[in-house]
Scaffold this motif. Structure first.
Motif, mmCIF file in Angstrom:
data_model
loop_
_atom_site.group_PDB
_atom_site.id
_atom_site.type_symbol
_atom_site.label_atom_id
_atom_site.label_comp_id
_atom_site.label_asym_id
_atom_site.label_seq_id
_atom_site.Cartn_x
_atom_site.Cartn_y
_atom_site.Cartn_z
ATOM 1 N N LYS A 67 -12.791 3.615 -5.614
ATOM 2 C CA LYS A 67 -11.873 3.948 -4.319
ATOM 3 C C LYS A 67 -12.922 3.795 -3.101
ATOM 4 C CE LYS A 67 -8.078 6.053 -6.776
ATOM 5 N NZ LYS A 67 -7.268 7.520 -6.823
ATOM 6 N N TYR B 8 1.123 -1.279 0.010
ATOM 7 C CA TYR B 8 0.124 0.002 -0.084
ATOM 8 C C TYR B 8 0.897 1.185 0.058
ATOM 9 C CZ TYR B 8 -3.186 3.778 1.216
ATOM 10 O OH TYR B 8 -3.800 5.091 1.526
ATOM 11 N N LEU C 161 1.457 10.430 1.602
ATOM 12 C CA LEU C 161 1.517 9.525 0.465
ATOM 13 C C LEU C 161 1.512 10.630 -0.962
ATOM 14 C CD1 LEU C 161 -1.558 7.241 1.421
ATOM 15 C CD2 LEU C 161 0.996 6.708 1.001
ATOM 16 N N GLY D 279 0.069 3.199 -3.175
ATOM 17 C CA GLY D 279 -0.974 4.081 -2.908
ATOM 18 C C GLY D 279 -2.532 3.862 -3.155
ATOM 19 N N SER D 280 -2.541 2.505 -3.484
ATOM 20 C CA SER D 280 -3.701 1.855 -4.074
ATOM 21 C C SER D 280 -3.958 0.504 -2.991
ATOM 22 C CB SER D 280 -3.930 1.537 -5.341
ATOM 23 O OG SER D 280 -4.993 0.655 -5.701
ATOM 24 N N ASN E 38 -6.998 7.655 6.715
ATOM 25 C CA ASN E 38 -5.528 7.219 6.676
ATOM 26 C C ASN E 38 -4.889 7.762 8.063
ATOM 27 O OD1 ASN E 38 -6.411 7.213 3.827
ATOM 28 N ND2 ASN E 38 -4.172 6.687 3.617
ATOM 29 N N GLU F 75 4.060 10.137 -4.323
ATOM 30 C CA GLU F 75 3.753 10.316 -5.729
ATOM 31 C C GLU F 75 4.810 11.144 -6.512
ATOM 32 O OE1 GLU F 75 1.421 8.420 -7.428
ATOM 33 O OE2 GLU F 75 1.168 7.228 -5.348
ATOM 34 N N PRO G 187 -4.114 9.183 -3.781
ATOM 35 C CA PRO G 187 -4.337 7.716 -3.332
ATOM 36 C C PRO G 187 -5.664 7.496 -2.573
ATOM 37 C CG PRO G 187 -2.116 8.925 -2.746
ATOM 38 C CD PRO G 187 -3.140 9.871 -3.304
ATOM 39 N N ASP G 188 -5.560 5.986 -2.744
ATOM 40 C CA ASP G 188 -6.911 5.467 -2.040
ATOM 41 C C ASP G 188 -6.884 5.878 -0.573
ATOM 42 O OD1 ASP G 188 -6.950 4.023 -4.600
ATOM 43 O OD2 ASP G 188 -7.128 2.088 -3.685
#
Length: 311
Positions: free
Chosen positions: A304, A31, A133, A35-36, A267, A137, A97-98
């Motif tokens: 998502k 993860y 996150l 990021g997913s 998160n 990226e 990101p998710d």
């Protein structure tokens, strides 16, 4: 993936139990690298599939199955990161990101209420908050893998080098470059209780359509980013300015009556979940600096949001 089986007097095969216990670590790793959450789960499935594709004799000569799983999963992630960059360039609108689902309500900044099995969720700490996150990226795949493996999961550069196929010195340089990006984006930490209070005030002002209160809670230079995955209603570019963001939220509240806004941990930090008819339609993550909100990430992409509704 092969299900755990029993042999010999009904006892669970100890070696099988050990490799199944690696799943949590692999989800945590994948993860952060991708990021997913959906992609992370696919990576773990593929890693286990490769393990079981080997013969029993091949598996038995592996001294450390845990190290093997980490190496294979990391290499799969490294390949996916290369192709993900091209996919995200074609993505309609902004890619975020998710958001990690955590349905427990928070009070004074502390999660509470329902119990979540830690083996079935990603460990929540500072390395999975949305701001962190988003910085990840900006890194190239090799930087991201070297940084996460070394700085977050404490692998030595010699071990990282085996995974990414570079020298330990090169991996050290990659991690340094990534670390510099992270430090450049760092701001003074805000206590979770303070974040919770500000996000709660934002919720109340939004529900009341109090535009002045919303403007007061937002930094004048705040930005808002929405990920709708191509939905017509989603913003295609980040929105700039606290007043503009406040007016947009008030407009949304007026156009979509009957919304339920829930205080949830997103998160690892206080966030908001918006539902309509029991279905999650938006998850909001916040970046709070001092006494104001500096950034809002709004995830509207149904793919998502599915884990937030299905449980």
């Amino acid at each position: 993936m092969t299900n755990p089986s029993e042999r010999g007097h009904g006892r669970l095969d100890p070696s099988l139990s050990a490799i199944m216990s690696e799943r949590r670590q692999l989800i945590n790793l994948a993860y952060r690298l991708l990021g997913s959450l959906a992609d992370a789960e696919d990576v773990v499935q593929e890693t286990y599939a490769r393990w079981y594709a080997m013969s029993r004799q091949q598996r038995e000569v592996i001294d450390s199955p845990g190290a093997w799983f980490t190496t294979v999963a990391s290499r799969i992630c490294l390949d996916l990161l290369g192709s993900a960059r091209a996919r995200r360039e074609r993505y309609v609108g902004e890619w975020i990101p998710d958001p990690l689902p955590d349905r427990t309500e928070w009070t004074e900044g502390r999660p509470g209420g329902g119990r979540v099995d830690p083996a079935d969720r990603v460990t929540l700490d500072e390395s999975v908050n949305m701001a962190f996150l988003v910085v990840l990226e900006s890194m190239n795949p090799a930087e991201r893998v070297a940084f996460i493996l070394h700085d977050v999961f404490c692998y030595s550069f010699a071990e990282v080098a085996e995974i990414v196929g570079r020298t330990p010195a090169a991996c050290r340089q990659l991690a340094w470059l990534a670390r510099r990006r992270v430090h450049a984006a760092e701001v003074p930490a805000v206590p979770t209780a303070q974040q919770a209070r500000i996000v709660r005030d934002f919720k109340k002002a939004w529900e009341a359509k109090d535009i002045d209160a919303l403007i007061g809670l937002l930094d004048p230079d705040a930005t808002g980013t929405a990920d709708g995955g191509g939905l017509v209603s989603a913003m295609l570019r980040p929105m700039e300015g606290g007043e503009r963001i406040a007016r947009t939220f008030v407009t949304v509240a007026g156009l979509a009556p009957g919304l339920t806004i829930l205080e949830r941990t997103v998160n690892g930090q206080p966030g908001l979940v918006v539902q309509q008819g029991g279905v999650t339609v938006v998850v909001l993550a916040f970046d709070v600096v001092g006494e104001r909100i500096r950034h809002i990430w709004s995830v509207l992409n149904p793919e998502k949001l599915r884990p937030w509704t299905t449980g």
